[in-house]
Design a protein around this motif. Structure first.
Motif, mmCIF file in Angstrom:
data_model
loop_
_atom_site.group_PDB
_atom_site.id
_atom_site.type_symbol
_atom_site.label_atom_id
_atom_site.label_comp_id
_atom_site.label_asym_id
_atom_site.label_seq_id
_atom_site.Cartn_x
_atom_site.Cartn_y
_atom_site.Cartn_z
ATOM 1 N N LYS A 594 0.815 -1.204 0.000
ATOM 2 C CA LYS A 594 0.000 0.000 0.000
ATOM 3 C C LYS A 594 0.854 1.262 0.000
ATOM 4 O O LYS A 594 0.662 2.173 -0.822
ATOM 5 N N ASN A 595 1.848 1.330 0.895
ATOM 6 C CA ASN A 595 2.644 2.546 1.038
ATOM 7 C C ASN A 595 3.647 2.729 -0.095
ATOM 8 O O ASN A 595 3.856 3.846 -0.584
ATOM 9 N N MET A 596 4.258 1.635 -0.534
ATOM 10 C CA MET A 596 5.287 1.760 -1.566
ATOM 11 C C MET A 596 4.682 2.097 -2.921
ATOM 12 O O MET A 596 5.275 2.847 -3.699
ATOM 13 N N VAL A 597 3.513 1.563 -3.202
ATOM 14 C CA VAL A 597 2.864 1.912 -4.464
ATOM 15 C C VAL A 597 2.478 3.386 -4.476
ATOM 16 O O VAL A 597 2.635 4.091 -5.486
ATOM 17 N N GLN A 598 2.000 3.878 -3.340
ATOM 18 C CA GLN A 598 1.631 5.292 -3.257
ATOM 19 C C GLN A 598 2.842 6.217 -3.338
ATOM 20 O O GLN A 598 2.739 7.345 -3.811
#
Length: 897
Positions: A594-598
């Motif tokens: 979730k965080n790395m894609v964002q």
């Protein structure tokens, strides 16, 4: 040998039941081949009838090793710049271990034997086109001199003694390429790695030619319009790394701390050779290897010869390494291309110690040669070159080749039984090079860097000029590190398959309270392994996703509790193989995804971004992430990426996605939306790239692969004709041919005249091959019929380099309907093609099969495999891999729908 390409041209038989059983259940099977290798020379040779056919079996090679204690060769060869054949005489001075009790065979493929003498007396002999047979009654003593007078055709397939006539100036060049079993196409001898010999060579050749072999010439005598070259006796080494090269080569000279260096290229290509790069990379490799191994370079000189029509990247002949002259660019090289050249140079030089000085006993230990050279080349670049991102490049190249190969149905253990030389040929692949190199890469983390280095040095010192087995190598590593490597050896070398790890964590008060690494294995290969990895912890700090901590971890089994992580900052992203220490596939936890894609573009470390981008593609290839979502990630987030390796990775996979999109069942509107999205993105990136940058060349290559719409094809033609220019993008001849091939691929505008115009400017062999590709690729049914017929029935009219171009260009991904029309003749011809003795031809023929993303075509492959049980390993491997790719494509399509 360097064979590395991405996902690749893997050159890609065992007695299946036995070999699969022994690679999966090795603990109970043991290692029969290793105990056989150690058979004492005094053992009486058990009668073995050699099969009347091509190649050499491990069983017969083992027998011959028991028969022969020592052999040296004195070879005379007569070369000419005209004609189809060369002639020679070889004297083999042999000492036997004991009186022979069965005939002796001498390997010699597809030549003519004029006479044979034993100790100066003519004797009768047998010759079947594959090997010579001498009755043992003529070899009753312990020592004999066997003299063979012979002839042999020049090769046109890049193996044996290959003859090439340059179309630009008519000059003739010759070179040899032997691995694994083609040295017997130069002269009759015992062509197996564990019968090392010394070689004394003399060559008669045209007086304007240079002749090159393992040592520099002793003298040259004039003989009319020919010169007679005499070379002193060599040190002891295997015949597959002996060599003979001849022709009017252009030569440059230098030295590396007293070691004479030469670089050779054909005259018409010499103006393009950037000698500074070649000599600089070579010297840097010498500077690293000699102190690392603690052994001075073991041979007297070091030549590097650039040759045409070469089947691999390079070949490590003792003191006279051959390189594919495609490494010579007719335009500017990107930094990645320069690094690749430096890597290949280092790879072949590493072989001079690991492979040439110490040589595997038989081809089951091929990985000892190739894996080691793969790892050592990258280590040399990382430690002693201008390339500070060498390990990122390794991850992008060899590591992905390995991961891709290890998930295919044709994967195999790194160390495995090899019953004959055909099987040896099929093992020059991503497992032997990429996985083997990656397993060696993780050993210094496991043993300690200095312990690993000392073990390697001790191994080379103890076995110099000898043959070795895996047990020799492991013994020296374990002794230097003070570790028992038996369990490691069983897990990593005798078992196939790729493990997966996933890290999960819990946090309290913004600190990690619990972290565990879970390991899984594929159902077919259920082994769980132990290795050291590094965890990378990421948090957003002032708008940047920074790595705030790293933690080395030794994990094993299904579950490893990482107590050392407790108290570390709670991460917003956790990567469980930071900086690519381990050989393992990574699943990311939900928080990290979730965080790395964002925040993909906010990740500070370029290597980390590279690995996260790779994980995105892996998810797509595994049919977990829909293809359209992956395309959206690239189009929306990839445009701002500036790291060259991330750009290379995304550019590569855009090409993959385009090929999938041409075949996945979609409605026309949706297909057009997606294909034009990647086409527009590639064109925009090409226009946006800095003038003269590597990015320009990368996006040019992508664009010429995926351009298909009328506006894009118009832009491509305008570039070719000079009607439109992109600042800083200089089109060299090979780039122009990419544009011409694109025109022909879509029958766009004056595609036929484009070929004619370009050939008038450039009539080189490269241009002729490119023109052939451009003609073959045309999507016309009658054109495909013509070239399918040429490939099946008229292939003797073409050189192997031409056959390879025909196969590669015959059916592109979007031409699968044309393939369907012609697929039956191609599948039906497999039996006929299988009769050819050229492994290189078999591997080239396999390229005629395109991506086949339909159940109907996959069933055709299955049917061929079931009905054609006698297919050679290289064809079986190719068919199984094509079927696997098609099934992957079908699954990707289902996920998109």
């Amino acid at each position: 040998m360097n064979n590395l390409t991405i996902f690749s041209r893997v050159l890609l038989k065992y007695k299946l039941a036995i070999s699969i059983l022994c690679s999966v259940l090795l603990a109970s099977c043991g290692r029969p081949s290793e105990t056989q290798e150690q058979t004492t020379p005094a053992q009486t040779d058990t009668p073995i009838v050699r099969v009347d056919g091509p190649g050499l079996s491990e069983a017969y090679a083992r027998l011959r090793h028991q028969q022969i204690a020592q052999v040296d060769y004195q070879l005379s060869v007569n070369l000419d710049n005209e004609g189809n054949n060369f002639s020679g005489t070889v004297h083999s001075d042999i000492r036997f271990n004991h009186p022979l009790k069965q005939p002796l065979t001498i390997d010699f493929s597809n030549g003519a034997v004029n006479s044979i003498q034993v100790d100066g007396k003519s004797i009768p002999f047998g010759y079947n086109g594959y090997f010579i047979t001498i009755d043992h009654k003529y070899l009753a003593e312990k020592t004999h001199r066997i003299t063979v007078n012979y002839q042999h055709p020049y090769s046109n397939n890049g193996s044996g003694l290959h003859r090439f006539k340059d179309p630009i100036d008519g000059k003739v060049y010759m070179y040899t390429d032997f691995e694994p079993y083609d040295a017997n196409r130069l002269f009759p001898h015992f062509d197996q790695p564990n019968l090392k010999a010394r070689y004394t060579l003399d060559v008669t050749a045209p007086d304007h030619w240079l002749v090159v072999s393992a040592r520099r010439e002793q003298r040259i005598e004039k003989k009319g319009q020919k010169n007679h070259w005499f070379f002193p006796q060599t040190k002891k080494f295997s015949s597959y790394i002996f060599s003979l090269h001849a022709g009017p080569y252009h030569t440059w000279e230098d030295e590396a701390n007293g070691i004479p260096l030469r670089l050779l290229a054909r005259q018409s290509l010499s103006k393009y050779v950037k000698t500074e790069d070649w000599f600089t990379f070579t010297k840097q490799s010498f500077e690293f290897f000699q102190p690392y191994f603690e052994i001075d370079y073991p041979f007297e000189k070091y030549d590097q010869i650039l040759v045409p029509d070469f089947n691999a990247g390079a070949m490590e002949n003792v003191g006279a390494v051959t390189f594919n002259d495609s490494y010579v660019s007719r335009g500017g090289k990107t930094q990645a291309q320069r690094m690749h050249l430096a890597n290949v140079i280092a790879h072949e030089l590493a072989h001079q110690w690991f492979g040439n000085l110490v040589t595997m006993n038989w081809w089951d230990d091929l990985w000892l040669n190739e894996s080691f050279a793969t790892y050592m080349a990258n280590l040399a670049l990382a430690e002693n070159s201008e390339f500070d991102n060498a390990w990122e490049n390794y991850y992008l190249g060899a590591k992905q080749w390995a991961y891709h190969s290890d998930q295919r149905p044709t994967t195999h253990a790194i160390q495995l039984p090899v019953s004959n030389t055909d099987e040896a040929f099929s093992n020059f692949d991503g497992i032997t090079y990429g996985k083997g190199g990656s397993v060696l890469k993780q050993l210094p983390y496991y043993l300690g860097k200095e312990e690993f280095r000392q073990g390697v040095s001790n191994y080379l010192k103890a076995l110099s000029y000898d043959n070795s087995t895996l047990s020799d190598f492991i013994k020296h590593l374990g002794k230097a590190a003070g570790k028992d490597l038996h369990s490691w050896q069983q897990q990593w070398l005798y078992q196939a398959g790729l493990n997966t790890i996933e890290a999960s964590f819990q946090c309290d008060n913004n600190q990690i309270s619990h972290l565990v690494i879970q390991q899984t294995a594929p159902e077919e290969y259920p082994i769980l392994r132990e290795q050291r990895t590094q965890l990378g912890f990421y948090q957003m700090v002032a708008g940047t996703m920074k790595r705030v901590a790293t933690l080395p971890v030794l994990y094993s089994g299904a579950r490893t509790e990482v107590q050392e992580a407790e108290g570390l900052p709670c991460p917003q992203g956790l990567y469980p193989n930071e900086e690519d220490w381990a050989y393992v596939k990574v699943n990311l936890d939900k928080v990290t995804i979730k965080n790395m894609v964002q925040h993909l573009n906010d990740i500070e470390e370029p290597f980390a971004r590279l690995m996260f981008w790779q994980s995105l593609f892996d998810s797509t290839y595994d049919a977990k992430l829909p293809l359209d979502e992956y395309i959206s990630f690239i189009v929306n987030s990839g445009a701002d990426e500036q790291d060259i390796n991330v750009i290379r990775l995304n550019a590569r996979y855009i090409g993959f996605t385009y090929d999938f999109l041409t075949q996945i069942p979609l409605n026309t509107q949706r297909r057009n939306e997606l294909t034009q999205a990647v086409e527009r993105f590639s064109w925009d990136q090409l226009l946006r790239a800095a003038e003269g940058s590597d990015q320009q060349k990368i996006w040019f290559d992508v664009f010429t692969h995926i351009a298909h719409s009328t506006p894009a094809l118009s832009s491509a033609r305008e570039l070719l004709m000079g009607e439109f220019a992109i600042e800083g993008l200089e089109l060299d001849p090979d780039m122009r041919w990419k544009l011409i091939k694109l025109q022909n691929r879509y029958l766009f505008s004056d595609y036929e005249q484009a070929i004619t115009r370009e050939l008038a400017k450039d009539n080189s062999d490269r241009s002729k091959l490119n023109a052939l590709s451009a003609e073959v690729i045309r999507p016309l049914e009658e054109n495909k019929s013509k070239w399918v017929d040429n490939l099946i029935s008229n292939r003797d009219k073409f050189k192997l380099s031409e056959i390879r171009r025909i196969s590669e260009s015959l059916f592109t991904a979007e031409q699968v309907e044309l393939f369907n029309i012609h697929s039956q003749p191609i599948f039906d011809s497999l039996d006929q093609i299988n009769e050819d003795n050229s492994q290189e031809l078999l591997s080239a023929y396999a390229y005629a099969l395109p991506l086949m993303c339909s159940r109907e075509n996959i069933d055709k492959i299955t049917k061929s495999l079931q009905e054609k049980q006698q297919l050679k390993p290289i064809l079986v491997k190719a068919l199984k891999n094509h079927r696997y790719s098609g099934e992957r494509c079908i699954n990707i399509g289902k996920r998109l729908l």
